[in-house]
Design an enzyme around this catalytic site. Structure first.
Site, PDB file in Angstrom:
ATOM      1  N   ARG A  61      57.050   1.202 113.928  1.00  0.00           N
ATOM      2  CA  ARG A  61      58.104   1.285 114.946  1.00  0.00           C
ATOM      3  C   ARG A  61      59.465   1.365 114.252  1.00  0.00           C
ATOM      4  O   ARG A  61      60.109   0.362 113.985  1.00  0.00           O
ATOM      5  CB  ARG A  61      58.045   0.083 115.889  1.00  0.00           C
ATOM      6  CG  ARG A  61      56.811   0.076 116.764  1.00  0.00           C
ATOM      7  CD  ARG A  61      56.740  -1.158 117.645  1.00  0.00           C
ATOM      8  NE  ARG A  61      57.958  -1.326 118.446  1.00  0.00           N
ATOM      9  CZ  ARG A  61      58.046  -2.143 119.493  1.00  0.00           C
ATOM     10  NH1 ARG A  61      56.999  -2.866 119.861  1.00  0.00           N
ATOM     11  NH2 ARG A  61      59.171  -2.272 120.152  1.00  0.00           N
ATOM     12  N   ASP A  63      63.416   1.963 113.408  1.00  0.00           N
ATOM     13  CA  ASP A  63      64.647   1.563 114.077  1.00  0.00           C
ATOM     14  C   ASP A  63      65.522   2.773 114.408  1.00  0.00           C
ATOM     15  O   ASP A  63      65.262   3.898 113.959  1.00  0.00           O
ATOM     16  CB  ASP A  63      65.446   0.606 113.187  1.00  0.00           C
ATOM     17  CG  ASP A  63      64.761  -0.736 113.020  1.00  0.00           C
ATOM     18  OD1 ASP A  63      63.982  -1.119 113.909  1.00  0.00           O
ATOM     19  OD2 ASP A  63      65.003  -1.402 111.997  1.00  0.00           O
ATOM     20  N   ARG A 212      65.417  -1.727 104.353  1.00  0.00           N
ATOM     21  CA  ARG A 212      66.857  -1.534 104.204  1.00  0.00           C
ATOM     22  C   ARG A 212      67.529  -2.728 103.542  1.00  0.00           C
ATOM     23  O   ARG A 212      68.538  -2.577 102.842  1.00  0.00           O
ATOM     24  CB  ARG A 212      67.467  -1.233 105.565  1.00  0.00           C
ATOM     25  CG  ARG A 212      67.054   0.142 106.108  1.00  0.00           C
ATOM     26  CD  ARG A 212      67.282   0.259 107.599  1.00  0.00           C
ATOM     27  NE  ARG A 212      68.666   0.028 107.945  1.00  0.00           N
ATOM     28  CZ  ARG A 212      69.081  -0.280 109.171  1.00  0.00           C
ATOM     29  NH1 ARG A 212      68.196  -0.423 110.155  1.00  0.00           N
ATOM     30  NH2 ARG A 212      70.355  -0.459 109.415  1.00  0.00           N
TER      31      ARG A 212
END
Length: 284
Positions: A61, A63, A212
């Site tokens: 999923r 972002d 990230r």
């Protein structure tokens, strides 16, 4: 929890890609923002002339702003719908979907397949350049511009200390009821001839913002603002560190999702649902 398909339905595997720039992530949202899941489900409903929406289950999923080249999803369709539309589904979806999302393959999935839980690893790439001139205009939506020169060797040395199974709570946004224990299988940096530096990150699964955040920590090592052992110390502390910068999403792409042999799909799906704990912790 069983992955058996309901009688009268066929589980279909979809291989797809998208440019995440104008999407508010993968998952449908109550506030009505544009999402990848919503676009594909609406297109499926239209091209199959169905009165209901068949919900997708996805491997990762992503972002808002994150891209995908090798995303995988599955959808359970009525046998009659699949029989009628299977041969022409790709072409019809190509005509219905917006240009920033494509479905490349649609085929009946083997028994036990679950796009999310059957996966054995996901591979992401994060692309950055420290070229003083900035980013190639043709790549600006997929490469982060970094203002400091980066030492790739230092970033690789720091990355090695993060490999293996750990509680990555220091690099994740905690979600209620979800574990942050992950097995980081590969994390390495490489600079190509054009000067683009790519981080390749592979793990059995990722928690929210994990890639990230890891990239952000390693960039601080690469530019000399932090020592090589700093990312590992942050990991060992086990809590979110305000000094860890979550880099912008546009440099991140989901490149590939891997699955085991067909006979192991159901086993992997059951295994992935079990909450994990580290040796000696006694809890997740």
């Amino acid at each position: 929890m069983s992955d058996e398909v309901e009688p009268g339905f066929v589980r279909v595997r979809l291989d797809l890609s998208y440019d995440g720039k104008d999407f508010s992530g993968w998952a449908k949202q109550a506030r009505g923002q544009r999402t990848v899941q919503q676009e594909i489900e609406e297109a499926l409903r239209t091209v199959t002339r169905s009165s209901e929406t068949y919900e997708l289950t996805v491997a990762g999923r992503t972002d808002a702003g994150v891209h995908a080249r090798g995303q995988v999803a599955h959808v359970d369709l009525p046998e009659a719908v699949w029989a009628e539309h299977a041969e022409k589904l790709l072409r019809r979806l190509a005509g219905r979907l917006p240009h920033d999302v494509r479905v490349w393959k649609a085929e009946e999935a083997p028994a036990g397949f679950n796009a999310r839980f059957s996966a054995i690893w996901r591979r992401y790439a994060y692309r950055v350049t420290d070229h003083p001139g900035g980013v190639d205009p043709l790549l600006r939506g997929h490469v982060l511009r970094y203002d400091w020169p980066l030492d790739v060797d230092a970033m690789n040395e720091a990355a090695e200390k993060l490999l293996g199974e750990h509680d990555f709570a220091a690099y994740c946004r905690k979600r209620e009821g979800a574990t942050t224990i992950r097995t980081l299988q590969h994390l390495g940096w490489e600079r190509d001839a054009s000067g683009i530096i790519t981080a390749t990150v592979r793990a059995d699964a990722f928690c929210h913002n994990m890639v990230r955040s890891l990239v952000g920590a390693l960039l601080f090592v690469g530019d000399g603002h932090r020592p090589v052992d700093w990312p590992a110390k942050v990991l060992a502390a086990g809590v979110r560190d305000s000094a860890v910068h979550v880099v912008r999403p546009h440099g991140l792409t989901l490149e590939e999702v891997a699955y085991p042999a067909d006979e192991l799909l159901a086993w992997r799906s059951r295994e992935a649902r079990n909450k994990r704990s580290l040796p000696g912790t006694g809890c997740c």
